[in-house]
Design an enzyme around this catalytic site. Structure first.
Site, PDB file in Angstrom:
ATOM      1  N   ASP A  62       0.848  -1.324  -0.030  1.00 32.82           N
ATOM      2  CA  ASP A  62      -0.096   0.008  -0.117  1.00 32.82           C
ATOM      3  C   ASP A  62       0.842   1.201   0.003  1.00 32.82           C
ATOM      4  OD1 ASP A  62       0.840  -0.170   2.716  1.00 32.82           O
ATOM      5  OD2 ASP A  62      -1.026  -0.021   3.512  1.00 32.82           O
ATOM      6  N   SER A  63       2.222   1.085  -0.024  1.00 31.67           N
ATOM      7  CA  SER A  63       3.013   2.027  -0.425  1.00 31.67           C
ATOM      8  C   SER A  63       2.901   2.757  -1.620  1.00 31.67           C
ATOM      9  CB  SER A  63       4.605   1.746  -0.239  1.00 31.67           C
ATOM     10  OG  SER A  63       4.661   0.711  -0.913  1.00 31.67           O
ATOM     11  N   ASP A 105      -1.306  -6.375  -0.194  1.00 25.90           N
ATOM     12  CA  ASP A 105      -1.455  -5.537   1.077  1.00 25.90           C
ATOM     13  C   ASP A 105      -3.008  -5.254   1.198  1.00 25.90           C
ATOM     14  OD1 ASP A 105       0.332  -4.973   3.191  1.00 25.90           O
ATOM     15  OD2 ASP A 105       1.265  -3.001   1.986  1.00 25.90           O
ATOM     16  N   LYS A 134      -1.179  -9.262   2.954  1.00 27.30           N
ATOM     17  CA  LYS A 134      -0.423  -8.917   4.193  1.00 27.30           C
ATOM     18  C   LYS A 134      -0.965  -7.967   5.078  1.00 27.30           C
ATOM     19  CE  LYS A 134       3.428  -5.694   3.920  1.00 27.30           C
ATOM     20  NZ  LYS A 134       2.986  -4.638   4.551  1.00 27.30           N
ATOM     21  N   GLU A 136      -0.977  -5.473   8.725  1.00 24.23           N
ATOM     22  CA  GLU A 136      -0.102  -4.731   9.734  1.00 24.23           C
ATOM     23  C   GLU A 136      -0.663  -4.815  11.327  1.00 24.23           C
ATOM     24  OE1 GLU A 136       0.264  -0.681   8.986  1.00 24.23           O
ATOM     25  OE2 GLU A 136       1.561  -1.133   6.726  1.00 24.23           O
ATOM     26  N   GLU A 203       9.962  -4.122  10.140  1.00 23.44           N
ATOM     27  CA  GLU A 203      10.236  -2.627   9.683  1.00 23.44           C
ATOM     28  C   GLU A 203      10.700  -1.859  10.705  1.00 23.44           C
ATOM     29  OE1 GLU A 203       7.458  -0.923   7.015  1.00 23.44           O
ATOM     30  OE2 GLU A 203       8.647   0.911   6.831  1.00 23.44           O
TER      31      GLU A 203
HETATM   32  O1  KIV Z   1       3.580  -1.215   1.687  1.00 23.63           O
HETATM   33  C1  KIV Z   1       4.825  -1.494   1.516  1.00 23.63           C
HETATM   34  O2  KIV Z   1       5.444  -1.288   0.658  1.00 23.63           O
HETATM   35  C2  KIV Z   1       5.376  -2.104   2.806  1.00 23.63           C
HETATM   36  C3  KIV Z   1       6.875  -2.485   2.680  1.00 23.63           C
HETATM   37  C4  KIV Z   1       7.568  -0.983   2.921  1.00 23.63           C
HETATM   38  C5  KIV Z   1       7.138  -3.437   3.607  1.00 23.63           C
HETATM   39  O3  KIV Z   1       4.660  -2.585   3.292  1.00 23.63           O
END
Ligand code: KIV
Length: 288
Positions: A62-63, A105, A134, A136, A203
């Protein structure tokens, strides 16, 4: 754009058939002591380039909210946006006959409400082409992870600096510091492994803690970002390691584009450096 299956910078001359990356294959790599490489990608072309350069795991992170959408954090990313990008990455890999393991994500607000909400959101990303989702956080997420894993959805957990909760954490800063912080992170990580998480992104966590966790978590592969060299694998945001991000690079990032003539060569250099242990090095740590 030409209609070739060889991504930019990769040679089309001698295609070597490769087997799709799977959890058993990642387990084998871990038991042989081979480091796992992960890199973010958000579109078909860059996913295919990363795959051709040898990256085993592509994280549709989600970056992308910051990298592709220009947001100031990941909080504004929606499930529909994630579905679009997972779908693009999966299609790009299929077209290039790629083999990478795709991790999608779950964005902020798509899994916090209930385990059922998490299952519905994970289903959207899996049906778009993800092999794993994924999410968090630790503690309350443990039962959500168990719920998803029991229903056949592989899960990557994410502890330490969790960008979706940046406002609660008070900024992008190292986590797991001090005896109490380390003990809490350790307890959460072990609980996530017990719940069936197959991977854990760590992280901005002090290296001694991430190294100790890696040794104590044989069933869950630790993937570090700003967490030192002792994890089972490494992940970076692609735009950061190519030196093309909009802001300041975090200090643990190396610009792999330097001295390279193509994106394919830069990503190959990242893969080689993770595999031979030369990335990350101590000069790049984030926790001092
Ligand atoms: O969203 C993302 O790119 C991430 C990485 C920084 C691990 O969660």
């Amino acid at each position: 754009m030409s209609d070739t299956t060889a991504p930019y910078g990769a040679s089309a001359a001698t295609p070597t058939p490769r087997k799709p990356v799977s959890l058993p294959r990642l387990n084998d790599m871990r038991s042989r002591g081979e480091k796992i490489t992960m890199l973010t990608a958000y579109d078909a072309t860059f996913a295919a380039v990363a795959d051709a350069a040898g990256v085993e795991c592509i994280l549709v992170g989600d970056s992308l909210g910051m990298v592709c959408q220009g947001l100031s954090s990941t909080v504004g990313v929606t499930l529909d946006t994630m579905r679009y990008h997972v779908d693009s990455v999966a299609r790009g890999l299929r077209r290039a006959q790629g083999t990478a393991w795709i991790i999608g994500d779950l964005p902020f607000g798509s899994y916090q409400e209930s385990r059922e909400q998490a299952l519905r959101s994970a289903t959207v990303l899996m049906q778009a082409g993800a092999h794993m989702v994924k999410l968090e956080g630790g503690g309350w997420t443990t039962e959500t992870v168990r719920f998803l894993v029991e229903r056949g959805i592989p899960v990557c957990a994410h502890l330490g600096l969790t960008p979706q909760t940046v406002h609660a954490l008070g900024g992008y800063r190292v986590q797991g510091r001090g005896d109490a912080g380390a003990a809490q992170l350790r307890q959460e990580a072990l609980a996530l492994q017990d719940a069936g998480a197959a991977m854990l992104v760590l992280e901005m966590v002090p290296e001694p803690l991430s190294t100790a966790l890696t040794q104590d978590m044989p069933r869950c592969h630790t993937i570090g970002i700003g967490a030192g060299n002792g994890t089972a694998g490494q992940v970076l945001v692609m735009h950061d390691m190519l030196g093309v991000n909009l802001g300041k690079n975090p200090k643990f990032v190396r610009n792999f584009m330097q001295g390279q003539g193509s994106v394919h060569a830069a990503i190959s250099a990242y893969v080689a450096a993770v595999k031979d242990g030369s990335f990350p090095d101590n000069a790049l740590h984030a926790w001092s």
